[in-house]
Design a protein around this motif. Structure first.
Motif, PDB file in Angstrom:
ATOM      1  N   ASN A   8       0.818  -1.204   0.000  1.00 43.74           N
ATOM      2  CA  ASN A   8       0.000   0.000   0.000  1.00 43.74           C
ATOM      3  C   ASN A   8       0.861   1.267   0.000  1.00 43.74           C
ATOM      4  O   ASN A   8       0.555   2.241  -0.677  1.00 43.74           O
ATOM      5  CB  ASN A   8      -0.935   0.006   1.206  1.00 43.74           C
ATOM      6  CG  ASN A   8      -2.006  -1.050   1.087  1.00 43.74           C
ATOM      7  OD1 ASN A   8      -2.301  -1.517  -0.010  1.00 43.74           O
ATOM      8  ND2 ASN A   8      -2.580  -1.435   2.219  1.00 43.74           N
ATOM      9  N   THR A   9       1.926   1.249   0.769  1.00 41.47           N
ATOM     10  CA  THR A   9       2.824   2.405   0.832  1.00 41.47           C
ATOM     11  C   THR A   9       3.460   2.662  -0.530  1.00 41.47           C
ATOM     12  O   THR A   9       3.537   3.813  -0.977  1.00 41.47           O
ATOM     13  CB  THR A   9       3.920   2.168   1.889  1.00 41.47           C
ATOM     14  OG1 THR A   9       3.306   1.818   3.123  1.00 41.47           O
ATOM     15  CG2 THR A   9       4.763   3.407   2.067  1.00 41.47           C
ATOM     16  N   ALA A  11       2.224   1.853  -3.390  1.00 35.98           N
ATOM     17  CA  ALA A  11       1.174   2.317  -4.295  1.00 35.98           C
ATOM     18  C   ALA A  11       0.911   3.807  -4.105  1.00 35.98           C
ATOM     19  O   ALA A  11       0.755   4.553  -5.081  1.00 35.98           O
ATOM     20  CB  ALA A  11      -0.102   1.520  -4.065  1.00 35.98           C
ATOM     21  N   ILE A  12       0.880   4.252  -2.865  1.00 39.09           N
ATOM     22  CA  ILE A  12       0.659   5.677  -2.594  1.00 39.09           C
ATOM     23  C   ILE A  12       1.812   6.510  -3.134  1.00 39.09           C
ATOM     24  O   ILE A  12       1.610   7.553  -3.751  1.00 39.09           O
ATOM     25  CB  ILE A  12       0.459   5.907  -1.074  1.00 39.09           C
ATOM     26  CG1 ILE A  12      -0.875   5.291  -0.643  1.00 39.09           C
ATOM     27  CG2 ILE A  12       0.499   7.381  -0.728  1.00 39.09           C
ATOM     28  CD1 ILE A  12      -1.079   5.248   0.849  1.00 39.09           C
ATOM     29  N   ILE A  13       3.030   6.042  -2.920  1.00 40.09           N
ATOM     30  CA  ILE A  13       4.207   6.755  -3.431  1.00 40.09           C
ATOM     31  C   ILE A  13       4.172   6.795  -4.956  1.00 40.09           C
ATOM     32  O   ILE A  13       4.473   7.818  -5.571  1.00 40.09           O
ATOM     33  CB  ILE A  13       5.503   6.109  -2.907  1.00 40.09           C
ATOM     34  CG1 ILE A  13       5.609   6.332  -1.398  1.00 40.09           C
ATOM     35  CG2 ILE A  13       6.715   6.661  -3.622  1.00 40.09           C
ATOM     36  CD1 ILE A  13       6.724   5.568  -0.729  1.00 40.09           C
ATOM     37  N   LEU A  14       3.788   5.708  -5.588  1.00 42.97           N
ATOM     38  CA  LEU A  14       3.697   5.661  -7.049  1.00 42.97           C
ATOM     39  C   LEU A  14       2.652   6.648  -7.562  1.00 42.97           C
ATOM     40  O   LEU A  14       2.881   7.373  -8.532  1.00 42.97           O
ATOM     41  CB  LEU A  14       3.368   4.240  -7.509  1.00 42.97           C
ATOM     42  CG  LEU A  14       3.229   4.023  -9.012  1.00 42.97           C
ATOM     43  CD1 LEU A  14       4.542   4.300  -9.719  1.00 42.97           C
ATOM     44  CD2 LEU A  14       2.740   2.616  -9.297  1.00 42.97           C
ATOM     45  N   LEU A  15       1.497   6.691  -6.894  1.00 42.58           N
ATOM     46  CA  LEU A  15       0.451   7.627  -7.305  1.00 42.58           C
ATOM     47  C   LEU A  15       0.897   9.072  -7.121  1.00 42.58           C
ATOM     48  O   LEU A  15       0.609   9.938  -7.965  1.00 42.58           O
ATOM     49  CB  LEU A  15      -0.836   7.359  -6.524  1.00 42.58           C
ATOM     50  CG  LEU A  15      -1.590   6.094  -6.921  1.00 42.58           C
ATOM     51  CD1 LEU A  15      -2.785   5.887  -5.989  1.00 42.58           C
ATOM     52  CD2 LEU A  15      -2.047   6.170  -8.356  1.00 42.58           C
TER      53      LEU A  15
END
Length: 63
Positions: A8-9, A11-15
């Motif tokens: 999840n972390t 994914a947030i950084i990627l977004l």
């Protein structure tokens, strides 16, 4: 199609990274558009107003 196995972390950084990239590209495009508006050429007074028609007719002869 391959799946991304990210946490999840990650994914947030990627977004966030994709969002920042989008904002940077948007700013560059806006800067380009403003720059092109400033550098629009004014027509020269010594040109014939029918100059565009002459160019159009010349291109029709060659086609």
């Amino acid at each position: 199609m391959n799946e991304l196995d990210i946490t999840n972390t990650q994914a947030i950084i990627l977004l966030l990274a994709i969002g920042l990239l989008f904002l940077c590209l948007n700013r560059i495009e806006r800067h380009k558009r403003d720059f092109l508006k400033q550098t629009t050429e004014t027509p020269s007074k010594d040109l014939n107003p029918c100059y565009g028609r002459y160019i159009q007719l010349a291109s029709e002869k060659n086609n």
